[in-house]
Motif scaffolding. Sequence first.
Motif, PDB file in Angstrom:
ATOM      1  N   ARG A  21       7.959  88.218   6.537  1.00  0.00           N
ATOM      2  CA  ARG A  21       9.076  87.278   6.543  1.00  0.00           C
ATOM      3  C   ARG A  21       8.798  86.194   5.503  1.00  0.00           C
ATOM      4  N   PHE A  22       8.779  86.637   4.250  1.00  0.00           N
ATOM      5  CA  PHE A  22       8.573  85.725   3.131  1.00  0.00           C
ATOM      6  C   PHE A  22       9.929  85.305   2.573  1.00  0.00           C
ATOM      7  N   PHE A  23       9.984  84.078   2.047  1.00  0.00           N
ATOM      8  CA  PHE A  23      11.225  83.608   1.434  1.00  0.00           C
ATOM      9  C   PHE A  23      10.904  82.481   0.465  1.00  0.00           C
ATOM     10  N   MET A  24      11.819  82.302  -0.486  1.00  0.00           N
ATOM     11  CA  MET A  24      11.701  81.234  -1.472  1.00  0.00           C
ATOM     12  C   MET A  24      12.603  80.076  -1.066  1.00  0.00           C
ATOM     13  N   LEU A  25      12.087  78.865  -1.229  1.00  0.00           N
ATOM     14  CA  LEU A  25      12.856  77.665  -0.933  1.00  0.00           C
ATOM     15  C   LEU A  25      12.435  76.581  -1.918  1.00  0.00           C
ATOM     16  N   ASN A  26      13.399  76.132  -2.717  1.00  0.00           N
ATOM     17  CA  ASN A  26      13.110  75.137  -3.762  1.00  0.00           C
ATOM     18  C   ASN A  26      11.969  75.599  -4.662  1.00  0.00           C
ATOM     19  N   HIS A  27      12.008  76.878  -5.059  1.00  0.00           N
ATOM     20  CA  HIS A  27      11.045  77.503  -5.970  1.00  0.00           C
ATOM     21  C   HIS A  27       9.649  77.626  -5.360  1.00  0.00           C
ATOM     22  N   LYS A  28       9.546  77.435  -4.039  1.00  0.00           N
ATOM     23  CA  LYS A  28       8.250  77.551  -3.376  1.00  0.00           C
ATOM     24  C   LYS A  28       8.299  78.729  -2.411  1.00  0.00           C
ATOM     25  N   LEU A  29       7.147  79.382  -2.234  1.00  0.00           N
ATOM     26  CA  LEU A  29       7.074  80.564  -1.382  1.00  0.00           C
ATOM     27  C   LEU A  29       6.571  80.177   0.000  1.00  0.00           C
ATOM     28  N   PHE A  30       7.257  80.711   1.031  1.00  0.00           N
ATOM     29  CA  PHE A  30       6.896  80.429   2.413  1.00  0.00           C
ATOM     30  C   PHE A  30       6.801  81.731   3.199  1.00  0.00           C
ATOM     31  N   SER A  31       6.064  81.653   4.315  1.00  0.00           N
ATOM     32  CA  SER A  31       5.987  82.762   5.256  1.00  0.00           C
ATOM     33  C   SER A  31       6.229  82.225   6.655  1.00  0.00           C
ATOM     34  N   LEU A  32       7.024  82.950   7.438  1.00  0.00           N
ATOM     35  CA  LEU A  32       7.341  82.550   8.807  1.00  0.00           C
ATOM     36  C   LEU A  32       6.613  83.466   9.778  1.00  0.00           C
ATOM     37  N   GLU A  33       5.835  82.882  10.694  1.00  0.00           N
ATOM     38  CA  GLU A  33       5.088  83.649  11.684  1.00  0.00           C
ATOM     39  C   GLU A  33       5.922  83.823  12.954  1.00  0.00           C
ATOM     40  N   ASN A  34       5.477  84.744  13.831  1.00  0.00           N
ATOM     41  CA  ASN A  34       6.184  84.970  15.087  1.00  0.00           C
ATOM     42  C   ASN A  34       6.241  83.721  15.949  1.00  0.00           C
ATOM     43  N   SER A  35       5.221  82.885  15.857  1.00  0.00           N
ATOM     44  CA  SER A  35       5.146  81.687  16.684  1.00  0.00           C
ATOM     45  C   SER A  35       6.115  80.609  16.237  1.00  0.00           C
ATOM     46  N   GLY A  36       6.752  80.792  15.090  1.00  0.00           N
ATOM     47  CA  GLY A  36       7.607  79.767  14.536  1.00  0.00           C
ATOM     48  C   GLY A  36       6.883  78.869  13.560  1.00  0.00           C
ATOM     49  N   ARG A  37       5.587  79.100  13.368  1.00  0.00           N
ATOM     50  CA  ARG A  37       4.828  78.321  12.395  1.00  0.00           C
ATOM     51  C   ARG A  37       5.130  78.816  10.991  1.00  0.00           C
ATOM     52  N   VAL A  38       5.209  77.896  10.068  1.00  0.00           N
ATOM     53  CA  VAL A  38       5.540  78.214   8.681  1.00  0.00           C
ATOM     54  C   VAL A  38       4.337  77.914   7.799  1.00  0.00           C
ATOM     55  N   SER A  39       4.094  78.798   6.850  1.00  0.00           N
ATOM     56  CA  SER A  39       3.021  78.586   5.889  1.00  0.00           C
ATOM     57  C   SER A  39       3.612  78.453   4.501  1.00  0.00           C
ATOM     58  N   ALA A  40       3.237  77.378   3.810  1.00  0.00           N
ATOM     59  CA  ALA A  40       3.571  77.238   2.394  1.00  0.00           C
ATOM     60  C   ALA A  40       2.462  77.915   1.615  1.00  0.00           C
ATOM     61  N   LEU A  41       2.844  78.926   0.837  1.00  0.00           N
ATOM     62  CA  LEU A  41       1.856  79.791   0.198  1.00  0.00           C
ATOM     63  C   LEU A  41       1.604  79.350  -1.230  1.00  0.00           C
ATOM     64  N   SER A  42       0.409  78.924  -1.475  1.00  0.00           N
ATOM     65  CA  SER A  42      -0.051  78.510  -2.794  1.00  0.00           C
ATOM     66  C   SER A  42      -1.566  78.653  -2.757  1.00  0.00           C
ATOM     67  N   PRO A  43      -2.287  78.272  -3.791  1.00  0.00           N
ATOM     68  CA  PRO A  43      -3.752  78.372  -3.698  1.00  0.00           C
ATOM     69  C   PRO A  43      -4.309  77.700  -2.449  1.00  0.00           C
ATOM     70  N   LYS A  44      -3.643  76.647  -1.992  1.00  0.00           N
ATOM     71  CA  LYS A  44      -4.010  76.010  -0.738  1.00  0.00           C
ATOM     72  C   LYS A  44      -2.885  76.267   0.259  1.00  0.00           C
ATOM     73  N   ILE A  45      -3.162  77.096   1.274  1.00  0.00           N
ATOM     74  CA  ILE A  45      -2.144  77.453   2.260  1.00  0.00           C
ATOM     75  C   ILE A  45      -1.976  76.296   3.238  1.00  0.00           C
ATOM     76  N   ILE A  46      -0.742  75.789   3.338  1.00  0.00           N
ATOM     77  CA  ILE A  46      -0.440  74.658   4.214  1.00  0.00           C
ATOM     78  C   ILE A  46       0.419  75.151   5.370  1.00  0.00           C
ATOM     79  N   LYS A  47      -0.102  75.002   6.586  1.00  0.00           N
ATOM     80  CA  LYS A  47       0.629  75.441   7.770  1.00  0.00           C
ATOM     81  C   LYS A  47       1.366  74.258   8.387  1.00  0.00           C
ATOM     82  N   THR A  48       2.606  74.503   8.800  1.00  0.00           N
ATOM     83  CA  THR A  48       3.407  73.464   9.429  1.00  0.00           C
ATOM     84  C   THR A  48       4.317  74.126  10.449  1.00  0.00           C
TER      85      THR A  48
END
Length: 732
Positions: free
Chosen positions: A205-232
């Motif tokens: 469940r990957f998607f682009m938003l404002n030129h940034k790549l994100f992944s959505l987990e089953n738990s509803g947690r979102v990861s911003a994917l870059s060299p440093k993965i930021i979970k929110t």
Amino acid sequence: MKTAHLKKWVALATIYLLDFTFIFAQGGFQLTHFTDEDGLPQNSVKFIISDNAGFIWLSTEDGLVRFDGYQFTTFSKNDLHNSSNRMQAFYRFKHELFCYSADYEPIKIEDGHASITNKPSGWLEQQIDLNVLPKGIFKNNFQDGARYLSDGSINMNYGKKAQFKELYILSQQDSLFRYDNKQFSVFYKSKLIHTFPYTTKADWRFFMLNHKLFSLENSGRVSALSPKIIKTRLKGDILQSTSFKAKKTDIKVLWNICVDNHVILYMDKSFYLATLDTTDHITTKMLFKGFDAAVENICSAYYNKQSGQLFLGSSTKGLFVLKPHLFQTITAQYGENIYGPQIEYQPNKILTTGNRSFDFSALPKISISHGANTPLDFISLAKDHPTGNFWAVRRRWLYLISAKDLHKIAQWQMPISINAIYQDKLDTLWIGTINGNLYTKSPTDTTVHHYIKFPDRITFILRAGPYDLYVGTLKGLFQVNLLSKTSHTIANLESASVRNIFKSSSNEIWVATYGDGFYLLKQSKAIALPLDREQYLRTPHYFIEDDQGFLWIPTNKGLFQVAKSDLLSYVNNINRHNEPPFYFYYDKESGFKTNEFNGGFEPTATQTSNKIWSLSSMNGLVLFNPDKMAPLLPTSGLYLDNIIIDSQQVDRKDLTALSEDFSQLRISVCTPFLGNHKNLQITYALIENGSKDTIFYPLEDKGKITLSRLTYGKYTLIVKKEMALAWIILVL
């Protein structure tokens, strides 16, 4: 329409352009379902997008389809001169929109038209300049068995993790992301920029938003994917979902690869708009609830922010369009829902027909109760200004009702049934009866006194000044001089059935009649205003005025909004060439349960303390805040679609081919408009050279104009569109 008036409408639409989730219960919508029976070539709508002009485009298995909000136009291989009708995904490159056929043919879309481009093989890879793409992945329908190029397609029943070993995701910023289930590789213009490890047990469940790549987990947690993965975590309306709170989430991402500033999330038959805030957190806003996307085999989605509409493509069932309700209609669970007089007896509490009390103080929650002591069938109400209580009428009885607990304080019996009551600013109560007698009651007198007699039933009373009283009857409007106690009829309304008399904030007097339209009083004469195209305004019920300078007019066939300045301009220029006012129309699509509003009593509408207007209809109370309405205006351009001369098509871009001698000329124009098509007003005029008269006629028949056997001479054909300042001019 004059430019100044157009600016007023556009300014209003701009203020609340994106505010489609109002203060009422969120998620209400009008559903429209289109299939091959409605003009689609077939029922697989795989991808959806809009072009630069505002047309909606659909990719199907049997052609490329343009939707203007009203009808479909299919561009097949016979029109495009390509080899396949099977269409694939849409892509944007350098602000240009393309669709690809199953045979890897790029089709350019611009200004509402599609045309095949003479691009060489491999042109797409060259445009992106990404040599790292597997060879032939585009030509093989975006996959080659082991690898998959993300095209934004959706499947409600399974993900893509188990199907492919590698995933490729394109960015509109010349970037490419490659994922192999273990790590991401990021490329920019074919050069590897960096890699970083990433694994997930969830479906892809990957998607682009404002030129940034994100992944959505089953738990509803979102990861911003870059060299440093930021979970929110997600923020906003989706957190109110009981399934989300219980962590029983199955969130689907409806990502459109051509749209970068938002995605749509789907869970529990509800759709949420997800956007990136200034702190890089994803905020969600409820759009619609109650639609089962899995049952309808939804595979594509496009959200149009301007209209607030969500377009959903099904792999088997055609196109679904979800339109937001701009109004909320409330009904009681039991009894009739035909509503008559209503009054705010306490802050944000309305008493109306059937002794029902509606409490709007805790919106969006609305509670309904029943008053215990008030008469059940009152036909007229009026506020008693000195005490805060109110007057109510039931046949021959006049009651004073307590606003505190709705019990009867006092009562008077009249010799005949009462039809209208009105309390003026001096607190004098005026009482009109069914046989035309007018009575008064002063605040210091317990007795009702006869004042004057009129020839027929009194329908409405309004005090417009210290010595001027207007009395509407079934047969005419009368002006009463309170000094001399005499009356005279208003010219042009001698036999009209008066429905309502309204004094605006700028002191104009407006009159609604039953069957004869509405009028403005000017110098003791009534001036008729023009009707709408369908003549629904022939039976207006009443007027309300908002803070933006608009009048709202309910009728038997829907609700109208009109700029007061438009009406006054028409009246002030009535003896010169003058364009009619623009009436914006609302019907059941906007959230009513019926188009028939109710009138002939007072008050017909009530504004609560929290600025909500309640309008009586024949099926419920219609609620809205006019100062937060965003009318969807037909302001897009007008386009020449095709020209046919004596059965021969002419290139619309080369009008030099127009013959001077023809038997029949057929011209088609098109314009995108996603709103109510009664608000789309396109007219045309054929002007012979030297003629001083220009008469514009409504353009009907789906935008087609047919001219046959014109006498010899030079003509100018003008097609114009209201609200858009858009014109098409052809010299014949």
